[in-house]
Design a protein around this motif. Structure first.
Motif, PDB file in Angstrom:
ATOM      1  N   ASP A  69      27.314 -36.371 -12.727  1.00  0.00           N
ATOM      2  CA  ASP A  69      27.802 -35.428 -11.343  1.00  0.00           C
ATOM      3  C   ASP A  69      27.542 -36.321 -10.422  1.00  0.00           C
ATOM      4  OD1 ASP A  69      27.137 -32.918 -13.334  1.00  0.00           O
ATOM      5  OD2 ASP A  69      25.123 -33.222 -13.239  1.00  0.00           O
ATOM      6  N   LYS A  98      30.110 -38.048  -7.074  1.00  0.00           N
ATOM      7  CA  LYS A  98      31.265 -37.773  -6.353  1.00  0.00           C
ATOM      8  C   LYS A  98      31.955 -38.584  -5.788  1.00  0.00           C
ATOM      9  CE  LYS A  98      31.398 -32.812  -7.526  1.00  0.00           C
ATOM     10  NZ  LYS A  98      32.345 -33.174  -8.588  1.00  0.00           N
ATOM     11  N   ASP A 150      39.661 -40.251 -13.411  1.00  0.00           N
ATOM     12  CA  ASP A 150      39.544 -39.062 -12.806  1.00  0.00           C
ATOM     13  C   ASP A 150      40.328 -37.901 -12.546  1.00  0.00           C
ATOM     14  OD1 ASP A 150      37.974 -38.170 -10.216  1.00  0.00           O
ATOM     15  OD2 ASP A 150      39.581 -37.959  -9.443  1.00  0.00           O
ATOM     16  N   GLU A 185      38.258 -31.959 -15.437  1.00  0.00           N
ATOM     17  CA  GLU A 185      39.003 -30.382 -14.546  1.00  0.00           C
ATOM     18  C   GLU A 185      38.715 -31.002 -13.207  1.00  0.00           C
ATOM     19  OE1 GLU A 185      39.594 -27.710 -15.844  1.00  0.00           O
ATOM     20  OE2 GLU A 185      39.661 -28.507 -18.279  1.00  0.00           O
ATOM     21  N   PRO A 186      38.957 -30.392 -12.189  1.00  0.00           N
ATOM     22  CA  PRO A 186      39.190 -30.628 -10.368  1.00  0.00           C
ATOM     23  C   PRO A 186      38.013 -30.324  -9.877  1.00  0.00           C
ATOM     24  CG  PRO A 186      41.160 -29.083 -10.810  1.00  0.00           C
ATOM     25  CD  PRO A 186      40.684 -29.274 -12.485  1.00  0.00           C
ATOM     26  N   ARG A 187      36.908 -29.236 -10.551  1.00  0.00           N
ATOM     27  CA  ARG A 187      35.584 -29.182  -9.775  1.00  0.00           C
ATOM     28  C   ARG A 187      34.900 -30.385 -10.636  1.00  0.00           C
ATOM     29  NH1 ARG A 187      32.545 -28.387 -13.994  1.00  0.00           N
ATOM     30  NH2 ARG A 187      34.005 -26.762 -15.809  1.00  0.00           N
ATOM     31  N   GLN A 188      35.110 -31.219 -11.395  1.00  0.00           N
ATOM     32  CA  GLN A 188      34.121 -32.089 -12.476  1.00  0.00           C
ATOM     33  C   GLN A 188      34.941 -33.930 -11.066  1.00  0.00           C
ATOM     34  OE1 GLN A 188      35.268 -32.455 -16.384  1.00  0.00           O
ATOM     35  NE2 GLN A 188      33.987 -30.757 -16.712  1.00  0.00           N
ATOM     36  N   ARG A 189      35.604 -33.534 -10.633  1.00  0.00           N
ATOM     37  CA  ARG A 189      36.929 -35.174  -9.814  1.00  0.00           C
ATOM     38  C   ARG A 189      35.211 -35.545  -8.859  1.00  0.00           C
ATOM     39  NH1 ARG A 189      42.548 -32.970  -9.708  1.00  0.00           N
ATOM     40  NH2 ARG A 189      42.920 -32.982 -12.483  1.00  0.00           N
ATOM     41  N   GLU A 194      35.061 -37.023  -5.099  1.00  0.00           N
ATOM     42  CA  GLU A 194      35.895 -37.167  -3.941  1.00  0.00           C
ATOM     43  C   GLU A 194      36.469 -38.213  -2.959  1.00  0.00           C
ATOM     44  OE1 GLU A 194      32.707 -33.922  -2.304  1.00  0.00           O
ATOM     45  OE2 GLU A 194      32.616 -32.667  -3.503  1.00  0.00           O
ATOM     46  N   GLY A 201      41.848 -35.946  -6.073  1.00  0.00           N
ATOM     47  CA  GLY A 201      41.609 -34.517  -5.340  1.00  0.00           C
ATOM     48  C   GLY A 201      40.573 -34.995  -4.562  1.00  0.00           C
TER      49      GLY A 201
END
Length: 573
Positions: free
Chosen positions: A127, A129, A145, A149-153, A155, A194
């Motif tokens: 997980d 970021k 990356d 999925e967007p929520r897994q990418r 930051e 993202g």
């Protein structure tokens, strides 16, 4: 001398134990960050790291790490967060490693040979970021990356270039020309699907506040990944105390002082380079002479120029250096300690080191799960082709893999390990953790999966593997992982990966492949090898591909890999 409880009752190897050392060690009850901070206070003017002629003092390393830690905190990194670290050996790796720890976070070291298909797992599973990488591999991270999925990418991605750490125009410290493409090239910063991408120098150019130190010995420090017989690689949960123990113990075992000059060429993304060399050197305030990759001529020059005293390696490096046509021009007289593991040192090479240089090659043994050494040879009494004796504070036994009964000296069984160097368990894998441990004499022992025996003096010898694994020049290759990647090739119906003999690597990777009917005659063995090279770390790539009409199967339908392995052995491969 009484034997501390952590070392267990009197064991046979205590008779050959170095008299200057206790059987167990009480490591500092502090975080790993403190080792760097303390060495900087003790040795304000001492070279901490040397990289292509550029010298970094310990206070310089601390200053850079603190600024990067402040940047990570500003990016939202908090206590216990996992940060991916993907680099070849360079000063930035050391700085970033300690910065992540100073930010109260957890280092996720990644092999920079991994490609995008493999890297997805190292972002997704922990997980993560935030990632920190060198520019030559940053593109692969961005590619991986983008497939999530967007929520897994991610930051944030911080990117450095090797030339941020040394003067590439310095003619006196020219890297090997073969390295130019990845070491000197100005790779452009990638785009993150993202998130944001920041240059290393920009990341360090700040006066942001540092977070309050909030971690101690029991907090998670490093999450290195290890593969196994099934599925994807698993994260090994190492708290500060397990790495601290083996860093301090490695220093004590090797009689290390601040005057040590250590050649660090084994990769720091791997547990041995990270703990036994980097952390151990920082702990005593030694000077680290850093190599990003192996090159025998560069190694010879560095040992000669910097009067290297200590060198941890894999045996193939020593064999390569001794075979250099320029070997007679190198001065190895400063070396006082040489050793390593990952593969057995050939007896003839060990004998040459002893006769020509008075050096006893000290072999050791350890796993990602044991923070590097669980066994090593006594420097004053090493045995060749031997794992050594259980390390400081370590209790190791040989048990029957089925009944788990402890075996007598000379009997072959599974090596099990108990001690403060053993990891807490596998990240998010309680099932795998439960299967990896047993209880014996009231202690929690880790099952190594390696078969061995112990002699009457307490020295351990590796005899076979319970787990299916290939050892290629010290790199562990897990067939199940390679097969899983190969199944993604559109032409492959089935693949079974086995080991083949290799004069230089010891073992190498061979794949027996069944092609889909629609692709027969359209795909060559070399096509498969080329595809593998583009989709997996180079050390995992099959060097040999053999097409077959079918794979042997058991009555239950399982592929009988051992049948293929035995056939390979009979053929002399």
């Amino acid at each position: 001398m009484s034997v501390p409880a952590t070392a267990g009752p009197q064991r046979p190897h205590h008779a050959v134990w170095p008299k200057r050392l206790p059987h167990s060690l009480t490591p500092p009850q502090t975080s790993l960050w403190e080792n760097l901070a303390i060495s900087a206070r003790r040795y304000p003017n001492k070279p901490g790291v040397v990289f292509f002629g550029r010298t970094y003092t310990y206070p310089e390393l601390v200053g850079m790490a603190e600024r990067l830690a402040a940047r990570l905190h500003a990016m939202g990194v908090r206590k216990g967060d996992r940060v991916v670290l993907d680099m070849q050996n360079c000063p930035q790796l050391i700085v970033a490693h300690f910065a992540i720890l100073r930010a109260n976070a957890v280092v996720v070291p990644v092999n920079p040979m991994n490609r995008a298909e493999e890297l997805k797992h190292y972002i997704l599973d922990p997980d993560a970021k935030v990632a920190i990488a060198t520019a030559d591999v940053a593109g692969e991270i961005a590619k991986a990356d983008a497939q999530l999925e967007p929520r897994q990418r991610l930051e944030h991605l911080i990117v450095t270039r090797y030339t941020d750490a040394f003067d590439a125009t310095d003619s006196a410290n020219v890297p090997p020309a073969a390295w130019n493409d990845w070491l000197l090239a100005r790779h452009p910063l990638p785009q993150l699907a993202g998130g944001s991408v920041m240059d290393w120098n920009d990341a360090l150019a700040n006066d942001l506040p540092l977070p309050v130190p909030a971690v101690g010995p029991e907090d998670l420090a490093v999450l290195p990944y290890t593969s196994g017989t099934t599925g994807l690689p698993k994260g090994c949960m190492h708290p500060h105390r397990s790495l601290m123990h083996n860093a301090a113990a490695s220093a004590a075992w090797g009689n290390a002082t601040a005057e040590n000059v250590t050649l660090l060429v084994v990769p720091m993304f791997h547990i041995t380079g990270m703990v036994s060399v980097m952390h151990s050197s920082v702990y005593v305030g030694a000077t680290i002479v850093l190599m990003p990759r192996w090159d025998r001529e560069l190694a010879g020059r560095l040992i000669s120029r910097w009067k290297v005293t200590t060198w941890t390696n894999i045996p193939t490096m020593v064999i390569d250096l001794l075979g250099s046509p320029n070997f007679d021009h190198y001065d190895l007289s400063s070396l006082v300690h040489i050793g390593g593991g990952g593969a057995a040192m050939p007896q003839a090479v060990a004998q040459r080191l002893l006769e020509q240089f008075g050096l006893r090659y000290v072999e050791g043994y350890g796993l990602t799960e044991t923070a590097a050494p669980s066994h090593t040879n006594p420097p004053d009494a090493p045995k060749q082709q031997c794992l050594g004796v259980p390390f400081l504070s370590c209790d190791a036994r040989v048990v029957d893999p089925e009944t788990l009964r402890e075996l007598a000296p000379g009997e072959q069984g599974e090596i099990i390990v108990h001690g403060p160097m053993v990891f807490n368990g596998y990240w998010k894998r309680p099932d795998a953790t439960a299967a990896a441990f047993i209880e014996l004499d009231g202690k929690r022992f880790f099952r190594t999966g390696d078969l061995g025996r112990m002699d009457e003096q307490g020295y351990f010898f590796l005899t076979d593997r319970l787990k299916r694994m290939i050892n290629a020049s010290g790199f562990k290759v897990w067939p199940a992982e390679v097969e899983a990647l190969m199944f993604r090739h559109p032409a492959i119906q089935e693949a079974c990966v086995i080991s083949a003999r290799d004069e230089y690597r010891g073992e190498t990777v061979k794949a027996v492949v069944v092609l889909r009917a629609s692709h027969k005659g359209q795909v060559s063995e070399q096509d498969i090898i080329d595809w593998c090279r583009a989709n997996m770390a180079v050390y995992k790539v099959p060097r040999i591909v053999q097409f077959a009409d079918a794979l042997p199967r058991s009555g239950s339908g399982k592929v009988m890999w051992r049948t293929l392995q035995e056939a390979e052995a009979r053929s002399g491969g």
